[in-house]
Design a protein around this motif. Sequence first.
Motif, PDB file in Angstrom:
ATOM      1  N   PHE A  63     137.571  18.613 -63.727  1.00 50.29           N
ATOM      2  CA  PHE A  63     138.655  18.942 -64.632  1.00 50.29           C
ATOM      3  C   PHE A  63     138.228  18.610 -66.068  1.00 50.29           C
ATOM      4  CE2 PHE A  63     140.252  17.646 -60.505  1.00 50.29           C
ATOM      5  CZ  PHE A  63     140.961  18.772 -60.138  1.00 50.29           C
ATOM      6  N   PRO A  64     138.090  19.613 -66.964  1.00 49.98           N
ATOM      7  CA  PRO A  64     137.682  19.354 -68.346  1.00 49.98           C
ATOM      8  C   PRO A  64     138.881  18.962 -69.212  1.00 49.98           C
ATOM      9  CG  PRO A  64     137.856  21.701 -68.003  1.00 49.98           C
ATOM     10  CD  PRO A  64     138.172  21.047 -66.677  1.00 49.98           C
ATOM     11  N   TYR A  65     138.678  17.960 -70.042  1.00 54.33           N
ATOM     12  CA  TYR A  65     139.760  17.431 -70.866  1.00 54.33           C
ATOM     13  C   TYR A  65     139.367  17.235 -72.319  1.00 54.33           C
ATOM     14  CZ  TYR A  65     142.585  16.454 -66.764  1.00 54.33           C
ATOM     15  OH  TYR A  65     143.346  16.585 -65.638  1.00 54.33           O
ATOM     16  N   LEU A  66     140.358  17.295 -73.165  1.00 58.14           N
ATOM     17  CA  LEU A  66     140.290  16.872 -74.554  1.00 58.14           C
ATOM     18  C   LEU A  66     140.733  15.413 -74.561  1.00 58.14           C
ATOM     19  CD1 LEU A  66     140.435  17.201 -77.713  1.00 58.14           C
ATOM     20  CD2 LEU A  66     142.785  18.003 -77.350  1.00 58.14           C
ATOM     21  N   ALA A  67     139.917  14.521 -75.121  1.00 66.27           N
ATOM     22  CA  ALA A  67     140.260  13.099 -75.199  1.00 66.27           C
ATOM     23  C   ALA A  67     140.789  12.785 -76.597  1.00 66.27           C
ATOM     24  CB  ALA A  67     139.038  12.231 -74.899  1.00 66.27           C
ATOM     25  N   VAL A  68     141.963  12.165 -76.647  1.00 72.71           N
ATOM     26  CA  VAL A  68     142.579  11.739 -77.901  1.00 72.71           C
ATOM     27  C   VAL A  68     142.668  10.216 -77.830  1.00 72.71           C
ATOM     28  CG1 VAL A  68     144.596  11.924 -79.395  1.00 72.71           C
ATOM     29  CG2 VAL A  68     143.851  13.902 -78.058  1.00 72.71           C
ATOM     30  N   ILE A  69     142.007   9.545 -78.786  1.00 76.21           N
ATOM     31  CA  ILE A  69     141.790   8.101 -78.706  1.00 76.21           C
ATOM     32  C   ILE A  69     142.519   7.371 -79.827  1.00 76.21           C
ATOM     33  CG2 ILE A  69     139.998   6.310 -78.704  1.00 76.21           C
ATOM     34  CD1 ILE A  69     138.069   8.796 -78.028  1.00 76.21           C
ATOM     35  N   CYS A  70     143.259   6.315 -79.471  1.00 77.80           N
ATOM     36  CA  CYS A  70     143.880   5.453 -80.476  1.00 77.80           C
ATOM     37  C   CYS A  70     142.762   4.701 -81.193  1.00 77.80           C
ATOM     38  CB  CYS A  70     144.852   4.476 -79.819  1.00 77.80           C
ATOM     39  SG  CYS A  70     145.536   3.271 -80.994  1.00 77.80           S
ATOM     40  N   MET A  71     142.701   4.834 -82.494  1.00 75.36           N
ATOM     41  CA  MET A  71     141.624   4.207 -83.264  1.00 75.36           C
ATOM     42  C   MET A  71     141.850   2.717 -83.456  1.00 75.36           C
ATOM     43  SD  MET A  71     139.802   6.819 -83.355  1.00 75.36           S
ATOM     44  CE  MET A  71     138.426   6.215 -84.301  1.00 75.36           C
ATOM     45  N   SER A  72     143.003   2.210 -83.050  1.00 79.68           N
ATOM     46  CA  SER A  72     143.291   0.785 -83.152  1.00 79.68           C
ATOM     47  C   SER A  72     142.895   0.034 -81.886  1.00 79.68           C
ATOM     48  CB  SER A  72     144.778   0.578 -83.448  1.00 79.68           C
ATOM     49  OG  SER A  72     145.095  -0.794 -83.464  1.00 79.68           O
ATOM     50  N   CYS A  73     143.379   0.501 -80.723  1.00 74.65           N
ATOM     51  CA  CYS A  73     143.155  -0.264 -79.485  1.00 74.65           C
ATOM     52  C   CYS A  73     142.286   0.446 -78.455  1.00 74.65           C
ATOM     53  CB  CYS A  73     144.491  -0.644 -78.846  1.00 74.65           C
ATOM     54  SG  CYS A  73     145.369   0.751 -78.095  1.00 74.65           S
ATOM     55  N   GLY A  74     142.007   1.742 -78.658  1.00 74.34           N
ATOM     56  CA  GLY A  74     141.165   2.477 -77.725  1.00 74.34           C
ATOM     57  C   GLY A  74     141.909   3.162 -76.598  1.00 74.34           C
TER      58      GLY A  74
END
Length: 91
Positions: A63-74
Motif C-alpha cells: 500500500f503506497p502512502y504519502l507521509a505527513v510528519i509533525c516537525m515537533s514530535c515526529g
Amino acid sequence: MLKAIPGGIVKLDFDKATEWLDSHWQGEQACPVCGKDVWGIHDEAVEIRPYSGGQLTVGGPIFPYLAVICMSCGNTMFFNALHAGLLEQPE
C-alpha cells in the motif's frame, strides 16, 4: 501524475500533495500528540505491507502512502497515495 516504478523510489509531487491535503484536511490541524501545527510532507512515497511475522513476503499487497510528519514530535500520518491521485494504480 506519477507512476510507480517497480524497484525504484518514487518521488511525490509536493504541490499536488499539498493541494490534496489542503482540500481534504478540514478543521483543526494541530498534532494530536504534541498540539503543534507544523507539518512536513515526505517527498517520497512510502509503503506499508501486511505484517507476516517478521518475514518478507513476496507477491503480497503493498500500500503506497504519502507521509505527513509533525516537525515537533515526529508523529506521522499516512494518506493513501493512490486514493489521493498522487500515483497511478500499478498494472
